[in-house]
Design a protein around this motif. Sequence first.
Motif, mmCIF file in Angstrom:
data_model
loop_
_atom_site.group_PDB
_atom_site.id
_atom_site.type_symbol
_atom_site.label_atom_id
_atom_site.label_comp_id
_atom_site.label_asym_id
_atom_site.label_seq_id
_atom_site.Cartn_x
_atom_site.Cartn_y
_atom_site.Cartn_z
ATOM 1 N N ILE A 284 -0.068 11.296 2.355
ATOM 2 C CA ILE A 284 1.361 11.402 2.638
ATOM 3 C C ILE A 284 1.545 11.431 4.152
ATOM 4 O O ILE A 284 0.917 12.236 4.845
ATOM 5 N N HIS B 116 -10.918 11.670 0.094
ATOM 6 C CA HIS B 116 -9.808 10.889 0.648
ATOM 7 C C HIS B 116 -10.190 10.256 1.994
ATOM 8 O O HIS B 116 -10.042 9.050 2.195
ATOM 9 N N GLN C 216 -4.785 8.160 10.889
ATOM 10 C CA GLN C 216 -3.691 7.657 10.057
ATOM 11 C C GLN C 216 -2.346 7.772 10.777
ATOM 12 O O GLN C 216 -1.524 6.861 10.725
ATOM 13 N N GLN D 215 -12.972 7.588 1.647
ATOM 14 C CA GLN D 215 -12.468 6.299 1.147
ATOM 15 C C GLN D 215 -11.687 5.562 2.235
ATOM 16 O O GLN D 215 -11.833 4.346 2.413
ATOM 17 N N TYR D 216 -10.863 6.318 2.966
ATOM 18 C CA TYR D 216 -10.071 5.698 4.045
ATOM 19 C C TYR D 216 -10.991 5.020 5.059
ATOM 20 O O TYR D 216 -10.752 3.887 5.478
ATOM 21 N N GLU E 242 0.815 -1.217 0.000
ATOM 22 C CA GLU E 242 0.000 0.000 0.000
ATOM 23 C C GLU E 242 0.849 1.267 0.000
ATOM 24 O O GLU E 242 0.325 2.377 0.087
ATOM 25 N N MET F 245 -0.530 14.413 5.350
ATOM 26 C CA MET F 245 -0.776 15.468 4.369
ATOM 27 C C MET F 245 -1.582 14.896 3.211
ATOM 28 O O MET F 245 -1.558 13.695 2.956
ATOM 29 N N GLY F 246 -2.238 15.774 2.495
ATOM 30 C CA GLY F 246 -2.988 15.322 1.329
ATOM 31 C C GLY F 246 -3.686 16.483 0.670
ATOM 32 O O GLY F 246 -3.613 17.621 1.149
ATOM 33 N N PRO G 66 -2.594 13.272 -6.893
ATOM 34 C CA PRO G 66 -1.732 13.241 -5.711
ATOM 35 C C PRO G 66 -1.348 14.653 -5.280
ATOM 36 O O PRO G 66 -1.405 15.593 -6.077
ATOM 37 N N LEU G 67 -0.998 14.789 -4.013
ATOM 38 C CA LEU G 67 -0.500 16.072 -3.509
ATOM 39 C C LEU G 67 0.905 16.287 -4.054
ATOM 40 O O LEU G 67 1.752 15.404 -3.955
ATOM 41 N N ASN G 68 1.142 17.435 -4.649
ATOM 42 C CA ASN G 68 2.495 17.765 -5.100
ATOM 43 C C ASN G 68 3.039 18.885 -4.220
ATOM 44 O O ASN G 68 2.704 20.053 -4.398
ATOM 45 N N VAL H 112 -0.775 4.527 -1.553
ATOM 46 C CA VAL H 112 -1.505 4.377 -2.823
ATOM 47 C C VAL H 112 -2.794 5.206 -2.862
ATOM 48 O O VAL H 112 -3.279 5.552 -3.941
ATOM 49 N N ASP H 113 -3.347 5.533 -1.689
ATOM 50 C CA ASP H 113 -4.581 6.330 -1.681
ATOM 51 C C ASP H 113 -4.301 7.830 -1.734
ATOM 52 O O ASP H 113 -5.219 8.638 -1.591
ATOM 53 N N PRO I 104 -8.848 -1.446 7.294
ATOM 54 C CA PRO I 104 -7.436 -1.054 7.336
ATOM 55 C C PRO I 104 -6.735 -1.037 5.970
ATOM 56 O O PRO I 104 -5.574 -0.664 5.908
ATOM 57 N N ALA I 105 -7.426 -1.457 4.925
ATOM 58 C CA ALA I 105 -6.789 -1.413 3.599
ATOM 59 C C ALA I 105 -6.754 0.021 3.079
ATOM 60 O O ALA I 105 -7.606 0.839 3.417
ATOM 61 N N ARG I 106 -5.737 0.311 2.280
ATOM 62 C CA ARG I 106 -5.696 1.566 1.534
ATOM 63 C C ARG I 106 -5.821 1.187 0.067
ATOM 64 O O ARG I 106 -5.044 0.367 -0.416
ATOM 65 N N LEU I 107 -6.779 1.778 -0.636
ATOM 66 C CA LEU I 107 -6.950 1.468 -2.047
ATOM 67 C C LEU I 107 -6.488 2.648 -2.899
ATOM 68 O O LEU I 107 -6.487 3.793 -2.452
ATOM 69 N N THR I 108 -6.104 2.343 -4.117
ATOM 70 C CA THR I 108 -5.689 3.386 -5.046
ATOM 71 C C THR I 108 -6.834 4.383 -5.214
ATOM 72 O O THR I 108 -7.992 3.995 -5.280
ATOM 73 N N SER I 109 -6.474 5.656 -5.235
ATOM 74 C CA SER I 109 -7.492 6.699 -5.316
ATOM 75 C C SER I 109 -7.465 7.350 -6.683
ATOM 76 O O SER I 109 -6.430 7.385 -7.351
#
Lengths: 393, 393
Positions: free
Chosen positions: A259, B270, B160, B273-274, A169, B263-264, B288-290, A255-256, B279-284
């Motif tokens: 950060i 976000h 988190q 979804q969390y 993850e 951060m995010g 992404p935060l830059n 992955v979600d 407890p899994a994190r899936l692709t969102s």
Amino acid sequence: MKPISILGSTGSIGRNTLRVVESLNGDFKVAALGAGTNVELLAEQIIQFQPRIVAVADEKCAEQLDEHLHAKSVTKKPKVSIGVEGLCEVALCDEAEVVIGAVVGALGLLPTYRALEAGRRVALANKETLVIAGELMRKAAEKSGAELLPVDSEHNALHQCLRGEQHAEVKRLILTASGGPFRTASKETIENATPAEALKHPTWRMGDKITIDSATMMNKGLEVIEAHWLFNRSADEISIIVHPQSVVHSMVELVDGSIIAQMGVTDMRHAIQYALTYPARLTSELPPLNLATCSKLEFYEPDTERFPCITLAYDALRTGGTMPAVLNAANEIAVAAFLDERIKFGQIPALIRAACEAHTSQPATDLETVIAADAWARNWVSEKIQRAASGSH
Amino acid sequence: MKPISILGSTGSIGRNTLRVVESLNGDFKVAALGAGTNVELLAEQIIQFQPRIVAVADEKCAEQLDEHLHAKSVTKKPKVSIGVEGLCEVALCDEAEVVIGAVVGALGLLPTYRALEAGRRVALANKETLVIAGELMRKAAEKSGAELLPVDSEHNALHQCLRGEQHAEVKRLILTASGGPFRTASKETIENATPAEALKHPTWRMGDKITIDSATMMNKGLEVIEAHWLFNRSADEISIIVHPQSVVHSMVELVDGSIIAQMGVTDMRHAIQYALTYPARLTSELPPLNLATCSKLEFYEPDTERFPCITLAYDALRTGGTMPAVLNAANEIAVAAFLDERIKFGQIPALIRAACEAHTSQPATDLETVIAADAWARNWVSEKIQRAASGSH
């Protein structure tokens, strides 16, 4: 009282480790100390911490140590061993549960390997060990079940950020870099920088070698390789972000899109204590980080044009085998020559690149192979510098 | 396909939850939807997500919903229930494994309580539920083994940051606050602010009520109380730091001085979804935060002089019992009156303080007691405003 051994007790990490041991009064005791030539300080450490075994660089240092201890009327003297074998004895000192690997450069290679083979927890501050022989170190640790905990502030931060996360993850590791003293300097200024300019690190007080590595940003390149071995991540899953304030010590992107970052004061004792006490966190004597009194936190993409060492390190990691050992050895020789004012700052990356191009990478199957690659690169770069100095080609 | 129920499906959190369900195509399905009066949107949601049960505000809404579904030739109609009982039916819908609590204000109290009693995972966006009846909610969850996961971005961040940490090794929770539109305004400017000025939130797009709470910083005060119940921390172990960029969503300080931050991007999907997938994190699907394109990150101590609501909330938490319910209800009435331009901005904290001072806190032993305290405060503040408007005292 958990017994520990320190490889490199008179250096910056070693001295800070002893301060941590002192501050955690009674949780840890010192079983063995490995030093080099600073026998005066080692004698003081022996008096205060009473290790059973110590190591020094050579016979002459052993004699000097004996004189120091005699002059101070020390009756309970430790066993004294010398050289790399002495360091290995410190690393393998029977009772030590944690070994601090804080010898600078390639010298730490064998003792660290021995400690990992023996299944000891190794708190590693010597990043060269992983850069040169990461594959072998990881295999030794996997075989014996040894824990390898990073003391480098960035990797220690990554270790903290990864505590609650699953490997699959995690999208990438993000190493923060101060950017060094030449963060905003032009390419021309950087290429002609003097040792005095390059040694002015903006946030961390460290040894000369690592400070120059910070100025070339090779330090961050080496850390990318280190992170690869510590956390089992490919080059593509490790990135660098410039963060001049060094408040965020590193980050992990999940992955979600989340950060997770670790922040703290810029004092090595934090990472040392973490590596000693993990998985427990103990109260620290360090002042807490006060974000409200920090400067604004900035983040920039690294500039690989002005700091080509970053790309050289990624390339060496991608090539694998003995190439990172060559990168590291070439860098050590080039940095030493720069500090001696025998080459210009801009020649450091040029020499490393030339050495890597001249080397044909071999699989890193054993320590002899990587040590041979390391020796080859040292010779190759030294000769190259000498020939340039004497004007011949 | 994990079935979920949404309390408040037509609000901002509800709509975003459905977007997350859509984006995780196939991992979740919608079992039940609870809405209020926005039957047109609910009809669309029914057509797309085909819940088995829905709830609307009253009989009239139920009729309108039927007309909408009829007009769109929907044959597979859900069961329609009304009012708070309807919401409870949505919360208890047999198959739902996760209940999203996203009804605004005190209305979410009973359905959330029912879901926790039934042992469901509750993803809670309705912070009033915990402010008013945190003790009861926590006891219900402990008894049934229900998980309570925060959707509020700050508490989600804390959740988190705490993933890999031991309770005894956490020194304090640090909630970040944008500081709202009046972060740099003078006391006088704040006291005389208009609704239009107070509704200009710098970083988050939210509903009117929560945006005003952000302007008074009562939002952060309520979040301190929420954090107390979610993470079992005393008022002294929860602090607030102003961070105008809202990039760091919150932080945790450990006993060893380390700070772990999350951060995010500022998008509620976000946290939603969390809370759904933990407890899994899936692709969102979120960008992404830059950090390299973010503004510099700033941190300031909150100013309780200009934002007295912070102190009022801490005081109510320390008093405990029914006091936080009174604080919350008084705030709801005062904010509504401000939005109607019946009181000045500066009167919001004054009215809340007066209500808290007029109230004698009772132990929060059951829902009736906290609901009675809530009702008392609403009446008390409404009357106070009316009397002031009519000029009598």
